[in-house]
Design a protein around this motif. Sequence first.
Motif, PDB file in Angstrom:
ATOM      1  N   GLY A 136       0.911  -1.103   0.038  1.00 52.83           N
ATOM      2  CA  GLY A 136      -0.114  -0.046   0.157  1.00 52.83           C
ATOM      3  C   GLY A 136       1.017   1.272  -0.089  1.00 52.83           C
ATOM      4  O   GLY A 136       2.095   1.262   0.410  1.00 52.83           O
ATOM      5  N   ASP A 137       0.409   2.372  -0.433  1.00 49.08           N
ATOM      6  CA  ASP A 137       0.935   3.604  -0.548  1.00 49.08           C
ATOM      7  C   ASP A 137       1.499   4.295   0.732  1.00 49.08           C
ATOM      8  O   ASP A 137       2.477   4.849   0.925  1.00 49.08           O
ATOM      9  CB  ASP A 137       0.320   4.722  -1.294  1.00 49.08           C
ATOM     10  N   ASN A 138       0.768   3.797   1.939  1.00 46.20           N
ATOM     11  CA  ASN A 138       0.867   4.120   3.316  1.00 46.20           C
ATOM     12  C   ASN A 138       1.562   3.053   4.120  1.00 46.20           C
ATOM     13  O   ASN A 138       1.544   2.953   5.319  1.00 46.20           O
ATOM     14  CB  ASN A 138      -0.215   4.678   4.077  1.00 46.20           C
ATOM     15  N   VAL A 139       2.266   2.010   3.339  1.00 45.80           N
ATOM     16  CA  VAL A 139       2.902   0.979   4.081  1.00 45.80           C
ATOM     17  C   VAL A 139       4.443   1.046   3.964  1.00 45.80           C
ATOM     18  O   VAL A 139       5.119   1.410   2.887  1.00 45.80           O
ATOM     19  CB  VAL A 139       2.504  -0.559   3.413  1.00 45.80           C
ATOM     20  N   LEU A 140       5.185   0.955   5.013  1.00 49.70           N
ATOM     21  CA  LEU A 140       6.377   0.692   5.087  1.00 49.70           C
ATOM     22  C   LEU A 140       6.989  -0.736   5.402  1.00 49.70           C
ATOM     23  O   LEU A 140       6.303  -1.076   6.766  1.00 49.70           O
ATOM     24  CB  LEU A 140       7.096   1.742   6.263  1.00 49.70           C
ATOM     25  N   SER A 141       7.531  -1.292   4.602  1.00 50.61           N
ATOM     26  CA  SER A 141       8.004  -2.623   5.246  1.00 50.61           C
ATOM     27  C   SER A 141       9.484  -2.688   5.642  1.00 50.61           C
ATOM     28  O   SER A 141      10.167  -1.918   5.208  1.00 50.61           O
ATOM     29  CB  SER A 141       7.846  -3.607   3.730  1.00 50.61           C
ATOM     30  N   ILE A 142       9.622  -3.290   6.936  1.00 49.23           N
ATOM     31  CA  ILE A 142      10.916  -3.426   7.597  1.00 49.23           C
ATOM     32  C   ILE A 142      11.443  -4.787   7.972  1.00 49.23           C
ATOM     33  O   ILE A 142      10.327  -5.773   7.842  1.00 49.23           O
ATOM     34  CB  ILE A 142      10.703  -2.583   8.758  1.00 49.23           C
ATOM     35  N   LEU A 143      12.537  -5.076   8.043  1.00 52.67           N
ATOM     36  CA  LEU A 143      12.933  -6.517   8.304  1.00 52.67           C
ATOM     37  C   LEU A 143      12.872  -6.751   9.871  1.00 52.67           C
ATOM     38  O   LEU A 143      13.338  -6.039  10.670  1.00 52.67           O
ATOM     39  CB  LEU A 143      14.438  -6.477   7.814  1.00 52.67           C
ATOM     40  N   GLY A 144      11.797  -7.526  10.068  1.00 51.52           N
ATOM     41  CA  GLY A 144      11.398  -7.853  11.343  1.00 51.52           C
ATOM     42  C   GLY A 144      10.565  -6.941  12.019  1.00 51.52           C
ATOM     43  O   GLY A 144       9.455  -6.583  11.530  1.00 51.52           O
ATOM     44  N   ALA A 145      10.803  -6.373  13.230  1.00 50.32           N
ATOM     45  CA  ALA A 145       9.710  -5.436  13.875  1.00 50.32           C
ATOM     46  C   ALA A 145      10.589  -4.481  14.839  1.00 50.32           C
ATOM     47  O   ALA A 145      11.835  -4.622  15.190  1.00 50.32           O
ATOM     48  CB  ALA A 145       9.082  -6.313  14.757  1.00 50.32           C
ATOM     49  N   PRO A 146       9.965  -3.237  15.085  1.00 56.16           N
ATOM     50  CA  PRO A 146      10.540  -2.237  15.826  1.00 56.16           C
ATOM     51  C   PRO A 146      11.065  -3.067  17.380  1.00 56.16           C
ATOM     52  O   PRO A 146      10.417  -3.880  18.075  1.00 56.16           O
ATOM     53  CB  PRO A 146       9.581  -1.186  15.955  1.00 56.16           C
ATOM     54  N   HIS A 147      12.182  -2.299  17.949  1.00 57.00           N
ATOM     55  CA  HIS A 147      12.489  -2.786  19.152  1.00 57.00           C
ATOM     56  C   HIS A 147      13.375  -1.873  20.241  1.00 57.00           C
ATOM     57  O   HIS A 147      13.184  -0.735  19.551  1.00 57.00           O
ATOM     58  CB  HIS A 147      13.291  -3.961  19.224  1.00 57.00           C
ATOM     59  N   ARG A 148      13.577  -2.029  21.316  1.00 59.17           N
ATOM     60  CA  ARG A 148      14.196  -0.978  22.253  1.00 59.17           C
ATOM     61  C   ARG A 148      15.492  -1.000  22.395  1.00 59.17           C
ATOM     62  O   ARG A 148      16.319  -0.298  23.124  1.00 59.17           O
ATOM     63  CB  ARG A 148      13.388  -1.340  23.565  1.00 59.17           C
ATOM     64  N   ILE A 149      16.090  -1.844  21.587  1.00 59.99           N
ATOM     65  CA  ILE A 149      17.700  -2.010  21.690  1.00 59.99           C
ATOM     66  C   ILE A 149      18.504  -1.090  20.969  1.00 59.99           C
ATOM     67  O   ILE A 149      18.326  -0.819  19.692  1.00 59.99           O
ATOM     68  CB  ILE A 149      18.273  -3.523  20.998  1.00 59.99           C
ATOM     69  N   THR A 150      19.424  -0.522  21.865  1.00 60.65           N
ATOM     70  CA  THR A 150      20.485   0.530  21.169  1.00 60.65           C
ATOM     71  C   THR A 150      21.769   0.234  21.900  1.00 60.65           C
ATOM     72  O   THR A 150      21.561  -0.463  22.993  1.00 60.65           O
ATOM     73  CB  THR A 150      20.038   2.054  21.462  1.00 60.65           C
ATOM     74  N   GLN A 151      22.830   0.726  21.082  1.00 62.66           N
ATOM     75  CA  GLN A 151      23.933   0.275  22.086  1.00 62.66           C
ATOM     76  C   GLN A 151      24.055   0.974  23.525  1.00 62.66           C
ATOM     77  O   GLN A 151      24.852   0.551  24.360  1.00 62.66           O
ATOM     78  CB  GLN A 151      25.406   0.805  21.172  1.00 62.66           C
ATOM     79  N   ASP A 152      23.591   2.358  23.621  1.00 65.18           N
ATOM     80  CA  ASP A 152      23.727   3.083  24.709  1.00 65.18           C
ATOM     81  C   ASP A 152      22.660   2.403  25.749  1.00 65.18           C
ATOM     82  O   ASP A 152      23.227   2.083  27.025  1.00 65.18           O
ATOM     83  CB  ASP A 152      22.932   4.368  24.531  1.00 65.18           C
ATOM     84  N   ARG A 153      21.858   1.662  25.320  1.00 66.93           N
ATOM     85  CA  ARG A 153      20.845   0.980  26.336  1.00 66.93           C
ATOM     86  C   ARG A 153      21.552  -0.171  26.885  1.00 66.93           C
ATOM     87  O   ARG A 153      21.449  -0.637  28.033  1.00 66.93           O
ATOM     88  CB  ARG A 153      19.363   0.519  25.826  1.00 66.93           C
ATOM     89  N   LEU A 154      22.017  -0.848  25.771  1.00 66.41           N
ATOM     90  CA  LEU A 154      22.940  -2.050  26.327  1.00 66.41           C
ATOM     91  C   LEU A 154      23.737  -2.010  27.592  1.00 66.41           C
ATOM     92  O   LEU A 154      24.196  -2.332  28.405  1.00 66.41           O
ATOM     93  CB  LEU A 154      23.375  -3.146  25.221  1.00 66.41           C
ATOM     94  N   ALA A 155      24.645  -0.839  27.007  1.00 65.16           N
ATOM     95  CA  ALA A 155      25.729  -0.696  27.974  1.00 65.16           C
ATOM     96  C   ALA A 155      25.046  -0.079  29.195  1.00 65.16           C
ATOM     97  O   ALA A 155      25.858  -0.553  30.453  1.00 65.16           O
ATOM     98  CB  ALA A 155      26.635   0.792  27.232  1.00 65.16           C
TER      99      ALA A 155
END
Length: 341
Positions: A136-155
Amino acid sequence: MPDDTLHIPEGRPLTIWAVSDGRAGIENQVLGLAQAIERKTHAQIVTRHIRYRRLFDRWPTFLKLWPDRMLKRDSDPVGPPWPDIWIAAGRATLPHSLRMKAASQGKTLVVQLQDPRENLSAFDLVIAPQHDEVLGDNVLSILGAPHRITQDRLATEFKPWAERFKAFKGPFIAVLIGGKSKSHDLSAARAESMAADIRRAVMAAGATLLLTISRRTPAVARDILVNALKDLPGIIYTGEGDNPYFAFLHKADHILVTEDSINMAVEAAATGKPVHILSMDRRSALKSTRKFDAFHRTLQDYGAARPFNGELRSWSYTPLNETARAAEAVIARLKSRATSS
């Protein structure tokens, strides 16, 4: 750095509602996207949980004509003042998501995660996994799903665990075990084989084991894994006490993930570390199983993951950051609306 080109007329921060039924896997997706937007511009995130009374919970979306009247008492209210951005995921949110444009008189940007399986025109933006093949014109396809992982958060999440990790030496092998689902299972025989392969890999590398077992792991499989691996140096987490999941991802040199969890595989791929996929039992030739296969092929094509064959090979790739791409798409939609209004 915040994106200073994005302004709200009143000069206030963006208000973002992160809406789900409260289950961790779903809530992490909406919060992950909301937090990624917050990292790009001044915003305030409000968590909303939508839960229906038992009588109505399993009703299909089209029958939930008065969703506000069907909610449990402990469900969060859904009413004005409306947010600037509504980010929702899961079946429970759909009755409200489908009505949000009208309820807010078009003032709220309505973002729905996953495949809503409903009229796409009801949403300003649908962010769906590539393997769901939503078009659809209003669809963004991404690999997998959004998540909360960032390098700063992991550290940051690793800091409370740093002292305990001093007792171990690398390399560190994180093993993330899922469990029974509509498409996969973990039988006793598979658990025994998996435990043997993990044990050989850890011992061959002189490594430290970082094993986490989910609530979905069948009890028999859990016991087999724990008993077979408990004498190895490392940490085994079965749900008691503080969860070391983020500390494991931060410290790991290799990450082994069972194939049943898209969320865990994508989060592992966000680290940039080699992701080894552990095979499980297939429950049937369900459509959902084929979608998992499509996801894993795409993750392998990206360069993040390979099937685990008992060897801990190393390789490098750019950490997967689809959540940031999704956040940029939401902000672009919001800017476009502000420009055209």
